[in-house]
Design an enzyme around this catalytic site. Structure first.
Site, PDB file in Angstrom:
ATOM      1  N   SER A  39       0.824  -1.207   0.000  1.00  0.00           N
ATOM      2  CA  SER A  39       0.000   0.000   0.000  1.00  0.00           C
ATOM      3  C   SER A  39       0.865   1.265   0.000  1.00  0.00           C
ATOM      4  O   SER A  39       1.732   1.433  -0.843  1.00  0.00           O
ATOM      5  CB  SER A  39      -0.959  -0.041   1.191  1.00  0.00           C
ATOM      6  N   ASP A 189      -5.617  -3.647  -2.399  1.00  0.00           N
ATOM      7  CA  ASP A 189      -4.595  -3.306  -1.412  1.00  0.00           C
ATOM      8  C   ASP A 189      -3.939  -4.541  -0.798  1.00  0.00           C
ATOM      9  O   ASP A 189      -4.610  -5.410  -0.229  1.00  0.00           O
ATOM     10  CB  ASP A 189      -5.251  -2.480  -0.300  1.00  0.00           C
TER      11      ASP A 189
END
Length: 321
Positions: A39, A189
């Site tokens: 991320s 993510d």
């Protein structure tokens, strides 16, 4: 100079804290050999792999308007109903094209746009990022796992891989990849399954020639509790579900490999805001420049305190017998 590997935890807008820690590590005499991240940690890792210094990243990210990361389309401009329709039809509210373009321009400025540009002399990569393949229910490590999709790892754009890694569900539309059979795979993510992927660079078994540091966020400090978030409509509620899942890793014991806690730089996501201690959340896109700077200083402080007692030889003797 000493060399180290580094793994950057995901943290959304808190990524500036990683930059502070990088700056302190560099000031402490370290340079980076191989890095990995999830991320927002993937963004920082990509810039480090492209040879951006902590001071350069501080200047870049210190002036960043995170609201631009919320790239709206026509539906999004219709308010809450439009955003709900975006989730229904596109599986996410915002596009991530702006983030990808922003990062790609930074990487191109250092001539590191593709994974072939961040290779070590032995042929291994200096950068690894994670993403979650929702379709296959598994964590992927890029660039290596791109081969599953008959994609040439070397020529794949780093910014696109990072875009996959930071596509927070609900907030961002997933990235789509087709496999050899034509099936669509939805990438989101990497923090959903591995927000702190320190095992990518060290599985805890082999003797190391250089330390692998983990840079991780924590929202606990001196027993203080973070302030509560308000819920005004369904989007707030969905956002809290996602941010709670992503931020929950901060409260878990570090135990993926023996000795992880001892090599982890714990960066506080708590800042003082007037007379209140506030925790910055992964999805606080309205973060102010003052709050961002406070997180940066938290990173600097955490890394300096870590280096004050770090001893690699002693760590090796204790955890690599």
């Amino acid at each position: 100079m000493s060399t180290c590997n580094a793994v950057f935890e995901g943290g959304g807008v808190k990524g500036i804290g990683h930059v502070g820690a990088v700056t302190a590590l560099e000031d402490g005499g370290y340079e980076f050999h191989t890095v990995a991240g999830s991320s927002a940690g993937a963004i920082v890792a990509a810039l480090v792999a492209a040879n951006y210094s902590g001071k350069e990243m501080h200047e870049i990210m210190g002036s960043l308007d995170y609201l631009k990361f919320k790239q709206a389309d026509l539906l999004d401009r219709l308010g809450t109903p439009g955003r709900l329709l975006s989730i229904l039809f596109h599986y996410g509210i915002y596009q991530a094209a702006y983030v990808e373009k922003w990062l790609n321009e930074l990487l191109m400025a250092k001539h590191c746009a593709c994974f072939r540009d961040v290779k070590n002399p032995d042929g291994t990569y200096r950068l690894y990022v994670t993403t979650v393949d929702l379709t296959a229910h598994e964590l992927l490590v890029l660039p290596d796992d791109l081969a599953r999709f008959q994609i040439d790892c070397d020529s794949f754009p780093i910014a696109t891989a990072v875009r996959m890694s930071m596509s927070i569900p609900i907030y961002y539309e997933p990235y789509r990849l087709n496999d050899a059979q034509g099936h669509v795979h939805y990438m989101v993510d990497g923090g959903l399954l591995s927000n702190y992927p320190i095992g990518i660079l060290d599985d805890g078994k082999q003797k190391l020639i250089r330390p692998t540091f983990g840079l991780k966020f924590t929202n606990h400090c001196d027993g203080k509790k973070p302030s509560c978030k308000s819920v005004n409509h369904i989007l707030d509620y969905l956002g809290l579900i996602v941010s709670t899942l992503l931020d929950a890793y901060e409260n878990e014991e570090i135990s993926s490999a023996v000795g992880d806690r001892e090599r982890s730089i714990l960066i506080s996501s708590l800042i003082q805001k007037q007379d209140e201690t506030t925790a910055i959340s992964t999805t606080d896109f309205n973060i102010t420049k003052a709050e961002s700077e406070a997180l940066y200083e938290n990173g600097v402080t955490a890394a300096r305190e870590f280096l004050a007692h770090w001893n690699f030889a002693q760590w090796q003797r204790t955890f690599r017998r």
